[in-house]
Design a protein around this motif. Structure first.
Motif, mmCIF file in Angstrom:
data_model
loop_
_atom_site.group_PDB
_atom_site.id
_atom_site.type_symbol
_atom_site.label_atom_id
_atom_site.label_comp_id
_atom_site.label_asym_id
_atom_site.label_seq_id
_atom_site.Cartn_x
_atom_site.Cartn_y
_atom_site.Cartn_z
ATOM 1 N N VAL B 198 41.420 36.647 37.796
ATOM 2 C CA VAL B 198 41.395 37.740 38.773
ATOM 3 C C VAL B 198 42.815 38.248 39.007
ATOM 4 O O VAL B 198 43.049 39.451 39.133
ATOM 5 N N THR B 200 45.325 38.190 36.784
ATOM 6 C CA THR B 200 45.715 38.990 35.614
ATOM 7 C C THR B 200 45.112 40.389 35.700
ATOM 8 O O THR B 200 45.799 41.389 35.481
ATOM 9 N N LEU B 201 43.821 40.449 36.030
ATOM 10 C CA LEU B 201 43.165 41.767 36.069
ATOM 11 C C LEU B 201 43.727 42.640 37.190
ATOM 12 O O LEU B 201 43.834 43.865 37.031
ATOM 13 N N SER B 202 44.114 42.020 38.310
ATOM 14 C CA SER B 202 44.715 42.803 39.397
ATOM 15 C C SER B 202 45.999 43.459 38.918
ATOM 16 O O SER B 202 46.327 44.575 39.319
ATOM 17 N N GLU B 204 46.602 44.408 35.927
ATOM 18 C CA GLU B 204 46.322 45.400 34.885
ATOM 19 C C GLU B 204 46.384 46.819 35.431
ATOM 20 O O GLU B 204 46.766 47.742 34.748
#
Lengths: 295, 295
Positions: B198, B200-202, B204
């Motif tokens: 989560v 890492t995706l934040s 992105e």
């Protein structure tokens, strides 16, 4: 369009059959169905998933639309067979989880990108697969991403939008590249991590004894590792570069967390966990809003 | 034991309050409750979670058992206060997700490991936390792991077993070291990966736009990233060595998968995914069998 469009779904797995059933049950199209091997399409007709069976892809009735419901790596041989019918179509579309590779396959197999072609990907799924799991409400409140090409005609884009909206989906348009990046991050990477974690734990104890003690955290995590290995094999290999890019960013972030655990850096851990919880809560709100909107 | 044991639960969060409520509703104990700040314990009495409020840990009624329901890093100050009462107890136990560190804390705070002390950890939880989420059936069909020490008396082991069985749990005994290794692999690592993904995706996309497109795979994965950041901070730092060991094995396995994706090694991917699916299916069978046994 006053008359029902004539739609052929090729490949009556979970997605293809659910799409067919949704169109038919909502009277949004007259639905033909084809599946490799005689039994499946016949069964689909008996289950009222389709209106009519197509036995031979080289001898098709007049159609407005063909939907490719087969796995990405099975698209080329199907295209070879339906090639003569394509010039009569308003729309050719697919449901693959990867879009760049599908565009390449169409270009290579047909020697061009026909105006009727609009790639698509419904963001929906279920634990079960196959015709038996077909569900006409599968796409309600879900996104259907289309990635129109420079070659796509306005009529093709209009029909793909109309058909998927009739199935309950929110139709969203983005570029092929953006689709493959977004899906690599939000779907392909989580699946890769789930497969990898279950693999690591299997190696931990030869007799899987460790699974006896596994609780909620692992259950949520490993559910997606029960997905079809062949389908995921195809996805990972055909979305290679976007997947590797986000995987490497993940590995770098994970190494930083590893270092923080090793050095007892509680402040860093708390900051990352708090940020992750906020993002997750934000995501939950988005999901709830999407659900509410449709009620 | 004909007479009901007298049990004090210190810390009326989800686990402590559910344990208290299960004991009380099944008439398996007379249950006292203590919580920092006056309101919570009083509310627990009004909700019939406990029989009687304890206001002051330094002035306790006669007891058979004290259950420490507070986070691991809050145990030491509680022990300081209840020290005088320990000699009268049959059982002192806890519910922490890490056992080695709890043993160390008890040894350091009391200067010894008392015979009444048996560490414990119920393998159960819920998305919600706190007294309001208390659920008397939370432990039905779930494991309760105890890690008796060389110093633990037979009477203490008997009472801890009896109380948790009365709450519906399967009581399982293992060493402190094994517990911490098994939980690092099956619970702590999955949570670390979920938080990390989560995170890492934040990163992105600054405006969390990426979450808009997230579907099932991500939803299952990220659910556990909504857990309490402080609790997980404590767990990761207090089970550091077991967590780092399994994390490094995971990172090595993930790097092998990364290489296979990069080199297009489909045979390796299929082998790992098929093995993972088999392990996951085996785990599902175990879960189903555990559920059936209890019906």
């Amino acid at each position: 369009m006053n008359q029902q469009p004539k739609v052929l779904v090729i490949g009556l797995g979970l997605i293809g059959a659910s799409f067919a059933k949704a169109l038919k049950s909502r009277h949004a199209a007259y639905v033909y169905g084809y599946n490799r091997g005689a039994g499946v399409a016949q069964q689909a007709k008996e289950l009222a998933v389709i209106d009519e069976v197509v036995d031979d892809l080289q001898s098709l009735p007049p159609l407005d639309c063909i939907v490719l419901g087969v796995p990405v790596l099975a698209i080329a041989p199907v295209l070879e067979q339906i090639k003569p019918a394509l010039s009569g179509l308003t729309l050719l579309t697919d449901v693959g989880s990867v879009k760049g590779e599908v565009v390449t396959i169409v270009q290579q197999t047909l020697g061009e990108l026909p105006a009727c072609f609009v790639p698509g990907h419904p963001i929906a799924g279920a634990e079960k697969s196959g015709l038996a799991a077909a569900n006409e409400t599968l796409f309600d409140d879900h996104m259907h991403i289309i990635t129109p090409l420079a070659s796509s005609s306005a009529a093709a884009i209009e029909l793909v939008t109309q058909l998927w909206q009739a199935c309950g989906a929110d139709v969203i348009s983005m570029s092929v590249e953006k689709h493959d990046e977004v899906l690599a991050a939000t779907s392909h990477l989580p699946h890769l991590l789930a497969f990898s974690l279950v693999d690591t734990l299997s190696r931990e104890s030869e007799n899987s004894e460790i699974f006896k003690y596994a609780a909620g955290g692992f259950r949520d995590f490993s559910r997606i590792a029960a997905s079809d290995p062949t389908m995921w094999h195809d996805i990972f290999l055909t979305n290679q570069s976007a997947l590797l890019a986000v995987l490497r960013r993940f590995q770098a972030d994970l190494s930083q967390l590893e270092q923080a655990v090793e050095q007892g850096d509680g402040a860093y851990l708390k900051q990352v966990f708090t940020q992750a919880k906020q993002s997750r809560d934000h995501f939950s709100d988005l999901l709830a809003a999407r659900k509410k909107k449709s009620q």
